[in-house]
Motif scaffolding. Sequence first.
Motif, PDB file in Angstrom:
ATOM      1  N   CYS A   2      11.248  -1.004  -4.291  1.00 34.78           N
ATOM      2  CA  CYS A   2      10.782  -1.331  -2.648  1.00 34.78           C
ATOM      3  C   CYS A   2       9.606  -2.283  -2.811  1.00 34.78           C
ATOM      4  CB  CYS A   2      10.753  -0.075  -2.168  1.00 34.78           C
ATOM      5  SG  CYS A   2      10.642  -0.194  -0.332  1.00 34.78           S
ATOM      6  N   VAL A   3       9.684  -3.075  -1.758  1.00 31.66           N
ATOM      7  CA  VAL A   3       8.487  -4.249  -1.402  1.00 31.66           C
ATOM      8  C   VAL A   3       7.351  -3.301  -1.311  1.00 31.66           C
ATOM      9  CG1 VAL A   3       9.293  -4.323   0.972  1.00 31.66           C
ATOM     10  CG2 VAL A   3       7.987  -6.123  -0.278  1.00 31.66           C
ATOM     11  N   PHE A   4       7.467  -2.281  -0.471  1.00 30.21           N
ATOM     12  CA  PHE A   4       6.272  -1.236  -0.075  1.00 30.21           C
ATOM     13  C   PHE A   4       5.800  -0.479  -1.006  1.00 30.21           C
ATOM     14  CE2 PHE A   4       8.228  -2.428   4.398  1.00 30.21           C
ATOM     15  CZ  PHE A   4       7.176  -3.450   4.519  1.00 30.21           C
ATOM     16  N   LEU A   5       6.553  -0.337  -2.286  1.00 30.65           N
ATOM     17  CA  LEU A   5       6.233   0.662  -3.223  1.00 30.65           C
ATOM     18  C   LEU A   5       4.933   0.056  -4.133  1.00 30.65           C
ATOM     19  CD1 LEU A   5       6.797   3.747  -4.131  1.00 30.65           C
ATOM     20  CD2 LEU A   5       7.787   2.518  -6.103  1.00 30.65           C
ATOM     21  N   ASP A   6       4.002   0.949  -4.311  1.00 29.23           N
ATOM     22  CA  ASP A   6       2.713   0.477  -5.069  1.00 29.23           C
ATOM     23  C   ASP A   6       3.074   1.092  -6.622  1.00 29.23           C
ATOM     24  OD1 ASP A   6       0.330   0.155  -6.298  1.00 29.23           O
ATOM     25  OD2 ASP A   6      -0.878   1.807  -5.414  1.00 29.23           O
ATOM     26  N   PRO A   7       3.036  -0.014  -7.403  1.00 32.72           N
ATOM     27  CA  PRO A   7       3.644   0.166  -8.855  1.00 32.72           C
ATOM     28  C   PRO A   7       2.545   1.131  -9.655  1.00 32.72           C
ATOM     29  CG  PRO A   7       3.730  -1.933  -8.313  1.00 32.72           C
ATOM     30  CD  PRO A   7       2.953  -1.484  -7.173  1.00 32.72           C
ATOM     31  N   THR A   8       1.394   1.337  -9.142  1.00 29.46           N
ATOM     32  CA  THR A   8       0.246   2.043  -9.671  1.00 29.46           C
ATOM     33  C   THR A   8       0.427   3.423  -9.388  1.00 29.46           C
ATOM     34  OG1 THR A   8      -1.172   0.168  -9.699  1.00 29.46           O
ATOM     35  CG2 THR A   8      -2.256   1.969 -10.026  1.00 29.46           C
ATOM     36  N   THR A   9       0.392   3.741  -8.330  1.00 26.97           N
ATOM     37  CA  THR A   9       0.397   4.909  -7.526  1.00 26.97           C
ATOM     38  C   THR A   9       1.833   5.749  -7.321  1.00 26.97           C
ATOM     39  OG1 THR A   9       0.352   4.490  -5.358  1.00 26.97           O
ATOM     40  CG2 THR A   9      -1.896   4.751  -6.472  1.00 26.97           C
ATOM     41  N   LEU A  10       2.927   4.919  -7.267  1.00 21.24           N
ATOM     42  CA  LEU A  10       4.067   5.233  -7.166  1.00 21.24           C
ATOM     43  C   LEU A  10       4.362   5.879  -5.565  1.00 21.24           C
ATOM     44  CD1 LEU A  10       5.926   6.480 -10.423  1.00 21.24           C
ATOM     45  CD2 LEU A  10       5.924   3.936  -9.357  1.00 21.24           C
ATOM     46  N   GLN A  11       3.539   5.147  -4.737  1.00 22.18           N
ATOM     47  CA  GLN A  11       3.434   5.882  -3.328  1.00 22.18           C
ATOM     48  C   GLN A  11       3.764   4.714  -2.365  1.00 22.18           C
ATOM     49  OE1 GLN A  11      -0.629   7.331  -3.107  1.00 22.18           O
ATOM     50  NE2 GLN A  11       0.265   9.384  -2.945  1.00 22.18           N
ATOM     51  N   CYS A  12       4.290   4.785  -1.225  1.00 25.16           N
ATOM     52  CA  CYS A  12       4.782   4.011  -0.291  1.00 25.16           C
ATOM     53  C   CYS A  12       3.574   3.451   0.416  1.00 25.16           C
ATOM     54  CB  CYS A  12       5.569   4.384   0.918  1.00 25.16           C
ATOM     55  SG  CYS A  12       5.957   3.514   2.115  1.00 25.16           S
ATOM     56  N   ARG A  13       3.247   2.182   0.726  1.00 24.32           N
ATOM     57  CA  ARG A  13       2.133   1.354   1.148  1.00 24.32           C
ATOM     58  C   ARG A  13       2.104   1.545   2.698  1.00 24.32           C
ATOM     59  NH1 ARG A  13      -0.989  -1.494  -2.221  1.00 24.32           N
ATOM     60  NH2 ARG A  13      -0.293  -2.277  -4.040  1.00 24.32           N
ATOM     61  N   VAL A  14       3.318   1.919   3.426  1.00 19.78           N
ATOM     62  CA  VAL A  14       3.401   1.862   4.850  1.00 19.78           C
ATOM     63  C   VAL A  14       3.678   3.430   5.331  1.00 19.78           C
ATOM     64  CG1 VAL A  14       3.765  -0.481   4.874  1.00 19.78           C
ATOM     65  CG2 VAL A  14       5.786   0.993   4.746  1.00 19.78           C
ATOM     66  N   TYR A  15       3.534   4.380   4.347  1.00 19.57           N
ATOM     67  CA  TYR A  15       3.982   5.779   4.669  1.00 19.57           C
ATOM     68  C   TYR A  15       3.241   6.174   5.823  1.00 19.57           C
ATOM     69  CZ  TYR A  15       5.068  10.674   4.314  1.00 19.57           C
ATOM     70  OH  TYR A  15       5.582  11.866   4.602  1.00 19.57           O
ATOM     71  N   GLY A  16       3.743   6.820   6.830  1.00 19.32           N
ATOM     72  CA  GLY A  16       3.389   7.341   8.077  1.00 19.32           C
ATOM     73  C   GLY A  16       2.508   6.458   9.048  1.00 19.32           C
ATOM     74  N   GLY A  17       2.844   5.015   8.748  1.00 23.13           N
ATOM     75  CA  GLY A  17       2.400   3.972   9.664  1.00 23.13           C
ATOM     76  C   GLY A  17       3.927   3.627  10.558  1.00 23.13           C
ATOM     77  N   GLU A  18       3.021   2.518  11.311  1.00 28.57           N
ATOM     78  CA  GLU A  18       4.168   1.728  12.143  1.00 28.57           C
ATOM     79  C   GLU A  18       5.473   1.123  11.405  1.00 28.57           C
ATOM     80  OE1 GLU A  18       4.244  -1.346  16.184  1.00 28.57           O
ATOM     81  OE2 GLU A  18       2.528  -1.457  14.717  1.00 28.57           O
ATOM     82  N   LEU A  19       5.324   0.776  10.139  1.00 28.27           N
ATOM     83  CA  LEU A  19       6.179   0.131   9.343  1.00 28.27           C
ATOM     84  C   LEU A  19       6.999   1.189   8.703  1.00 28.27           C
ATOM     85  CD1 LEU A  19       4.431  -3.214   8.426  1.00 28.27           C
ATOM     86  CD2 LEU A  19       5.818  -2.766  10.118  1.00 28.27           C
ATOM     87  N   PHE A  20       6.663   2.165   8.640  1.00 28.20           N
ATOM     88  CA  PHE A  20       7.373   3.136   7.793  1.00 28.20           C
ATOM     89  C   PHE A  20       8.607   3.476   8.572  1.00 28.20           C
ATOM     90  CE2 PHE A  20       8.681   7.627   6.221  1.00 28.20           C
ATOM     91  CZ  PHE A  20       8.520   7.203   4.862  1.00 28.20           C
ATOM     92  N   PRO A  21      10.081   3.111   8.057  1.00 29.66           N
ATOM     93  CA  PRO A  21      11.210   3.457   8.412  1.00 29.66           C
ATOM     94  C   PRO A  21      11.395   5.013   8.519  1.00 29.66           C
ATOM     95  CG  PRO A  21      11.567   1.805   6.879  1.00 29.66           C
ATOM     96  CD  PRO A  21       9.890   2.472   6.430  1.00 29.66           C
ATOM     97  N   GLU A  22      11.874   5.488   9.772  1.00 30.18           N
ATOM     98  CA  GLU A  22      12.258   6.866  10.134  1.00 30.18           C
ATOM     99  C   GLU A  22      13.352   7.137   9.166  1.00 30.18           C
ATOM    100  OE1 GLU A  22      13.408   7.722  13.936  1.00 30.18           O
ATOM    101  OE2 GLU A  22      11.261   7.188  14.900  1.00 30.18           O
ATOM    102  N   GLU A  23      14.234   6.095   8.488  1.00 28.90           N
ATOM    103  CA  GLU A  23      15.475   6.080   7.666  1.00 28.90           C
ATOM    104  C   GLU A  23      15.055   6.679   6.460  1.00 28.90           C
ATOM    105  OE1 GLU A  23      15.034   3.661   9.594  1.00 28.90           O
ATOM    106  OE2 GLU A  23      16.401   4.378  11.409  1.00 28.90           O
ATOM    107  N   CYS A  24      13.858   6.118   6.040  1.00 31.34           N
ATOM    108  CA  CYS A  24      13.395   6.617   4.806  1.00 31.34           C
ATOM    109  C   CYS A  24      12.971   7.897   4.582  1.00 31.34           C
ATOM    110  CB  CYS A  24      12.376   5.833   4.445  1.00 31.34           C
ATOM    111  SG  CYS A  24      12.936   3.977   3.910  1.00 31.34           S
ATOM    112  N   GLY A  25      12.056   8.306   5.762  1.00 30.23           N
ATOM    113  CA  GLY A  25      11.655   9.875   5.862  1.00 30.23           C
ATOM    114  C   GLY A  25      12.792  10.773   5.881  1.00 30.23           C
ATOM    115  N   ALA A  26      13.979  10.245   6.329  1.00 35.29           N
ATOM    116  CA  ALA A  26      15.312  11.434   6.564  1.00 35.29           C
ATOM    117  C   ALA A  26      15.724  11.547   5.570  1.00 35.29           C
ATOM    118  CB  ALA A  26      16.262  10.900   7.801  1.00 35.29           C
ATOM    119  N   TYR A  27      15.597  10.744   4.488  1.00 30.56           N
ATOM    120  CA  TYR A  27      16.358  11.043   3.141  1.00 30.56           C
ATOM    121  C   TYR A  27      15.535  11.985   2.533  1.00 30.56           C
ATOM    122  CZ  TYR A  27      18.547  10.097  -1.191  1.00 30.56           C
ATOM    123  OH  TYR A  27      19.249  10.301  -2.469  1.00 30.56           O
ATOM    124  N   PRO A  28      15.978  13.016   1.913  1.00 33.85           N
ATOM    125  CA  PRO A  28      17.407  13.259   1.502  1.00 33.85           C
ATOM    126  C   PRO A  28      18.239  14.071   2.541  1.00 33.85           C
ATOM    127  CG  PRO A  28      16.144  14.874   0.251  1.00 33.85           C
ATOM    128  CD  PRO A  28      15.244  13.932   1.057  1.00 33.85           C
TER     129      PRO A  28
END
Length: 336
Positions: free
Chosen positions: A122-148
């Motif tokens: 994913c374009v927003f995944l930081d390869p170093t920490t394996l965390q989402c760079r936009v998590y919890g922000g305006e750009l974080f898709p609700e659909e990502c948070g709703a999975y699984p």
Amino acid sequence: MEVNCEGCAGCCLDWRPLLEEGTYDRDRGSIRDGDGDQDPIDDDPTFVALTRETVRTYLEQGVADALTPRLWHARDEREGVEIDGRQVAAVAGRPVFFVGLRKPPKPVAPFDLEEPSWLATCVFLDPTTLQCRVYGGELFPEECGAYPAHTLTLEAQTECERVEEAFGGDRLLESAVAEDLDGLLLGDTAIGEKLFCHPRPAALEGVIDRLAAGVSTTEDRAEAIAVAAASSPGTVAISESHYDRAKARALETMRDGVADEDESASGGEPGASGDGASENGSWVGPAIDEWRRRAEADGTVPDPEVASDIEDGRGAPATPGWDTVREENHRGEKRR
């Protein structure tokens, strides 16, 4: 529900290349699409469909380069239109598509693996920490948070469970889904809200072949983004005025954010002129371009920390690191 994402990111990358051929059978998009009878044109097994409002937000924030469309093969001629010699799924003669996040190749080492590999990530995944760079922000898709949760609601296997089977560990820690879960749009309720209908099939000539080959162009993606942004819930129609404005905005920001092709072709160093983006552009396009150049340049896999130059150096949001997450979770448990 509760999941353990640390060191995983299985939902955010295509980890099939890590497996021996034939050892694990994974669907190609059926979990996310909610319809296993139609195969997507592309080969992304973890595609998350975004809503029209999310697409509009990305346009407004100048990060349209993070988006890409997904179309499907039709079950038969009655349910499709022919484009590029393929029967493409359609509604009322209009090709239907999702819009999701792009996955450029990045050097990542998920599941506690010692050596990194080039994987579609994913374009927003930081390869170093394996965390989402936009998590919890305006750009974080609700659909990502709703999975699984959505996947469980569809009575399908989650990516957490697939990772557990393939690599061990505990990922899906608690599987109870809230009864008031919303946002799972299927069938007619998805039209114009998550499932978009292109009014001009002829405009997609060439696009389908490029999507299948994984070489879509800026124009290809801007066209789909504009149709999605101009759609209205519950109808196949689009607003032409909204389409024109969205197309212009997408092309403006995507071209602003992309490194000069002539410079790249002549051997110029990626990012040599600064952050690789114009004053009005974002870090997204230039970072994707450089990841692709590096992955295609040679067979070596760099340390994931090279992302500090390719992404952080261009202005990508930082991630907190897992130590911070664990500390916050611990404080939350103590308060309870």
